[in-house]
Design a protein around this motif. Structure first.
Motif, PDB file in Angstrom:
ATOM      1  N   ALA A 139      29.162  23.703  31.685  1.00 48.32           N
ATOM      2  CA  ALA A 139      28.570  24.973  31.253  1.00 48.32           C
ATOM      3  C   ALA A 139      28.167  24.889  29.780  1.00 48.32           C
ATOM      4  O   ALA A 139      28.959  24.449  28.950  1.00 48.32           O
ATOM      5  N   PRO A 140      26.938  25.318  29.444  1.00 46.75           N
ATOM      6  CA  PRO A 140      26.481  25.238  28.055  1.00 46.75           C
ATOM      7  C   PRO A 140      26.971  26.413  27.220  1.00 46.75           C
ATOM      8  O   PRO A 140      26.221  27.002  26.438  1.00 46.75           O
ATOM      9  N   ARG A 141      28.245  26.765  27.394  1.00 47.18           N
ATOM     10  CA  ARG A 141      28.840  27.914  26.714  1.00 47.18           C
ATOM     11  C   ARG A 141      30.211  27.551  26.172  1.00 47.18           C
ATOM     12  O   ARG A 141      30.792  26.546  26.562  1.00 47.18           O
ATOM     13  N   SER A 142      30.750  28.411  25.324  1.00 47.10           N
ATOM     14  CA  SER A 142      32.088  28.188  24.800  1.00 47.10           C
ATOM     15  C   SER A 142      33.120  28.452  25.892  1.00 47.10           C
ATOM     16  O   SER A 142      32.840  29.118  26.893  1.00 47.10           O
ATOM     17  N   ARG A 143      34.339  27.946  25.680  1.00 46.80           N
ATOM     18  CA  ARG A 143      35.387  28.187  26.669  1.00 46.80           C
ATOM     19  C   ARG A 143      35.702  29.674  26.794  1.00 46.80           C
ATOM     20  O   ARG A 143      36.084  30.147  27.865  1.00 46.80           O
ATOM     21  N   HIS A 144      35.516  30.416  25.711  1.00 46.82           N
ATOM     22  CA  HIS A 144      35.796  31.849  25.751  1.00 46.82           C
ATOM     23  C   HIS A 144      34.782  32.577  26.635  1.00 46.82           C
ATOM     24  O   HIS A 144      35.144  33.484  27.393  1.00 46.82           O
ATOM     25  N   GLU A 145      33.509  32.174  26.556  1.00 45.14           N
ATOM     26  CA  GLU A 145      32.485  32.768  27.409  1.00 45.14           C
ATOM     27  C   GLU A 145      32.722  32.386  28.868  1.00 45.14           C
ATOM     28  O   GLU A 145      32.530  33.206  29.774  1.00 45.14           O
ATOM     29  N   VAL A 146      33.125  31.144  29.120  1.00 44.96           N
ATOM     30  CA  VAL A 146      33.410  30.711  30.479  1.00 44.96           C
ATOM     31  C   VAL A 146      34.602  31.491  31.040  1.00 44.96           C
ATOM     32  O   VAL A 146      34.598  31.899  32.207  1.00 44.96           O
ATOM     33  N   ALA A 147      35.614  31.725  30.223  1.00 45.79           N
ATOM     34  CA  ALA A 147      36.775  32.493  30.671  1.00 45.79           C
ATOM     35  C   ALA A 147      36.365  33.903  31.100  1.00 45.79           C
ATOM     36  O   ALA A 147      36.864  34.430  32.106  1.00 45.79           O
ATOM     37  N   LYS A 148      35.449  34.519  30.357  1.00 47.62           N
ATOM     38  CA  LYS A 148      34.956  35.843  30.735  1.00 47.62           C
ATOM     39  C   LYS A 148      34.222  35.775  32.079  1.00 47.62           C
ATOM     40  O   LYS A 148      34.363  36.674  32.920  1.00 47.62           O
ATOM     41  N   GLN A 149      33.433  34.719  32.264  1.00 48.70           N
ATOM     42  CA  GLN A 149      32.709  34.549  33.521  1.00 48.70           C
ATOM     43  C   GLN A 149      33.671  34.373  34.691  1.00 48.70           C
ATOM     44  O   GLN A 149      33.458  34.918  35.781  1.00 48.70           O
ATOM     45  N   LEU A 150      34.765  33.648  34.471  1.00 42.91           N
ATOM     46  CA  LEU A 150      35.734  33.423  35.535  1.00 42.91           C
ATOM     47  C   LEU A 150      36.378  34.731  35.989  1.00 42.91           C
ATOM     48  O   LEU A 150      36.680  34.900  37.173  1.00 42.91           O
ATOM     49  N   VAL A 151      36.577  35.648  35.066  1.00 46.66           N
ATOM     50  CA  VAL A 151      37.102  36.966  35.443  1.00 46.66           C
ATOM     51  C   VAL A 151      36.139  37.656  36.406  1.00 46.66           C
ATOM     52  O   VAL A 151      36.553  38.218  37.426  1.00 46.66           O
ATOM     53  N   ARG A 152      34.839  37.584  36.096  1.00 43.24           N
ATOM     54  CA  ARG A 152      33.828  38.207  36.970  1.00 43.24           C
ATOM     55  C   ARG A 152      33.782  37.544  38.339  1.00 43.24           C
ATOM     56  O   ARG A 152      33.457  38.179  39.337  1.00 43.24           O
ATOM     57  N   PHE A 153      34.094  36.246  38.378  1.00 44.82           N
ATOM     58  CA  PHE A 153      34.064  35.504  39.635  1.00 44.82           C
ATOM     59  C   PHE A 153      35.393  35.585  40.400  1.00 44.82           C
ATOM     60  O   PHE A 153      35.570  34.933  41.420  1.00 44.82           O
ATOM     61  N   ASN A 154      36.338  36.359  39.860  1.00 43.10           N
ATOM     62  CA  ASN A 154      37.650  36.536  40.500  1.00 43.10           C
ATOM     63  C   ASN A 154      38.495  35.266  40.505  1.00 43.10           C
ATOM     64  O   ASN A 154      39.266  35.023  41.438  1.00 43.10           O
ATOM     65  N   VAL A 155      38.361  34.459  39.457  1.00 43.72           N
ATOM     66  CA  VAL A 155      39.255  33.321  39.252  1.00 43.72           C
ATOM     67  C   VAL A 155      40.357  33.785  38.312  1.00 43.72           C
ATOM     68  O   VAL A 155      40.096  34.050  37.134  1.00 43.72           O
ATOM     69  N   PRO A 156      41.590  33.919  38.789  1.00 44.61           N
ATOM     70  CA  PRO A 156      42.664  34.439  37.940  1.00 44.61           C
ATOM     71  C   PRO A 156      43.091  33.439  36.880  1.00 44.61           C
ATOM     72  O   PRO A 156      42.953  32.226  37.056  1.00 44.61           O
ATOM     73  N   ASP A 157      43.629  33.961  35.777  1.00 46.31           N
ATOM     74  CA  ASP A 157      43.993  33.063  34.678  1.00 46.31           C
ATOM     75  C   ASP A 157      45.236  32.239  34.962  1.00 46.31           C
ATOM     76  O   ASP A 157      45.544  31.319  34.200  1.00 46.31           O
ATOM     77  N   ASP A 158      45.950  32.513  36.052  1.00 42.07           N
ATOM     78  CA  ASP A 158      47.091  31.661  36.386  1.00 42.07           C
ATOM     79  C   ASP A 158      46.691  30.460  37.232  1.00 42.07           C
ATOM     80  O   ASP A 158      47.539  29.697  37.686  1.00 42.07           O
ATOM     81  N   ALA A 159      45.366  30.271  37.405  1.00 40.79           N
ATOM     82  CA  ALA A 159      44.872  29.103  38.132  1.00 40.79           C
ATOM     83  C   ALA A 159      44.557  27.937  37.197  1.00 40.79           C
ATOM     84  O   ALA A 159      44.236  26.841  37.666  1.00 40.79           O
ATOM     85  N   TYR A 160      44.662  28.155  35.879  1.00 34.16           N
ATOM     86  CA  TYR A 160      44.339  27.084  34.937  1.00 34.16           C
ATOM     87  C   TYR A 160      45.058  27.319  33.619  1.00 34.16           C
ATOM     88  O   TYR A 160      45.549  28.412  33.329  1.00 34.16           O
ATOM     89  N   ASP A 161      45.104  26.251  32.802  1.00 28.11           N
ATOM     90  CA  ASP A 161      45.762  26.318  31.496  1.00 28.11           C
ATOM     91  C   ASP A 161      44.775  26.390  30.345  1.00 28.11           C
ATOM     92  O   ASP A 161      45.022  27.070  29.349  1.00 28.11           O
ATOM     93  N   ASP A 162      43.670  25.649  30.435  1.00 28.55           N
ATOM     94  CA  ASP A 162      42.692  25.644  29.353  1.00 28.55           C
ATOM     95  C   ASP A 162      41.348  25.207  29.927  1.00 28.55           C
ATOM     96  O   ASP A 162      41.244  24.814  31.099  1.00 28.55           O
ATOM     97  N   ILE A 163      40.319  25.276  29.080  1.00 24.96           N
ATOM     98  CA  ILE A 163      38.954  24.960  29.494  1.00 24.96           C
ATOM     99  C   ILE A 163      38.311  24.062  28.448  1.00 24.96           C
ATOM    100  O   ILE A 163      38.417  24.327  27.239  1.00 24.96           O
TER     101      ILE A 163
END
Length: 290
Positions: A56-80
């Protein structure tokens, strides 16, 4: 010879950490794959570390926001670790000069937001092509248009001696059921035309260096032999893992779904033919991450 497995749990106890691709593995560009999320949650529950490694051509913080929209919970990963962060660091260090011609869509503009980790960053100014010192490409302005539409501009850029910073080496992705072109397709065209393209995502070393550094902040001393890379891109995820001497799990139900005749699992002979044709050697293969 790749081993076809039916679930991540069959092999996960061999590895202390996972480098996991996102698009085509954890989500389809629209929503998460529930089985993939459950597999990563289960792995972490047993003490494993998951670093999402994405082009993804974005920062990890932007990707984390996108994952919330895609219903990927934050307990599925540690970092990006993202190609965007790796490429942004290079841009602010002057890899393509200070005056850049931007190729991308409005949602890609956060690529130019300041990066505090760089000392004395270059001040970047977006300019027209004829005033540019380099190119920053986050993706096509129209992801459904043939990359060849860029030939006239690329001919001019090549004649000017401009380097192209490719923020996403992926050639294509599937958004739901629709295939879209990515920045990698434009960089490939520019290179074929005689221009110079700079890559910072998979399969190139900079993003793996970033992923290892992110991993080290979570747990120091994990050797490459204890890392498993997971992805559906033969020329990004799998070739990248091979280049880094990291074991890999090939998700055949993503970009290579048709070629590997994947339904629940890939057809063994079709998979053998495909990995031979693409000259890749994943240690393991599975239809979808589960």
């Amino acid at each position: 010879m790749t081993q076809i497995i039916s679930s991540l749990s069959e092999i996960s106890n061999r590895y202390d950490a996972l480098f996991v691709d996102l698009w085509g593995c954890v989500h389809n560009g629209v929503t998460a794959f529930p089985e993939a999320v459950a597999a990563l949650q289960g792995y972490r529950a047993k003490g494993g570390i998951v670093v999402l490694v994405t082009n993804a051509p974005r920062s990890r913080h932007e990707v984390a926001k996108q994952l919330v929209r895609f219903n990927v919970p934050d307990d599925a990963y540690d970092d990006i670790a993202t190609s965007g962060d790796s490429g942004r660091a290079a841009m602010f260090q002057g890899a393509v000069g200070s005056k850049v011609w931007f190729i991308g869509q409005p949602h890609d503009l956060p690529f130019f937001e300041p990066l505090s980790l760089i000392d004395n960053p270059v001040e970047i100014e977006q300019v027209a092509l004829d005033k540019a010192e380099g190119i920053v490409c986050c993706g096509p302005t129209d992801p459904h248009a043939d990359p060849d539409v860029m030939r006239p501009q690329f001919l001019m850029a090549k004649q000017m001696g401009l380097k192209l910073l490719c923020a996403n080496p992926d050639i294509v992705v599937d958004r739901g059921e629709t295939r879209e072109w990515c920045a990698g397709a434009l960089a490939k065209l520019y290179t074929e035309m005689g221009g110079e393209s700079l890559y910072f995502g998979k399969p190139h070393p900079p993003i793996y260096d970033l992923a290892r550094r992110r991993l080290a902040t979570l747990k120091a001393g994990i050797p490459d032999a204890s890392i498993l890379a997971i992805g559906d891109g033969p020329h990004t995820d799998i070739l990248g893992a091979m280049g880094e001497d990291i074991d890999s799990l090939f998700i055949t139900g993503g970009l290579a779904r048709a070629e590997t005749k994947t339904t629940t699992d890939p057809e063994a002979q079709a998979l053998t033919d495909y990995i031979g044709k693409e000259n890749i050697n994943p240690q393991f293969s599975i239809g979808m991450l589960r």
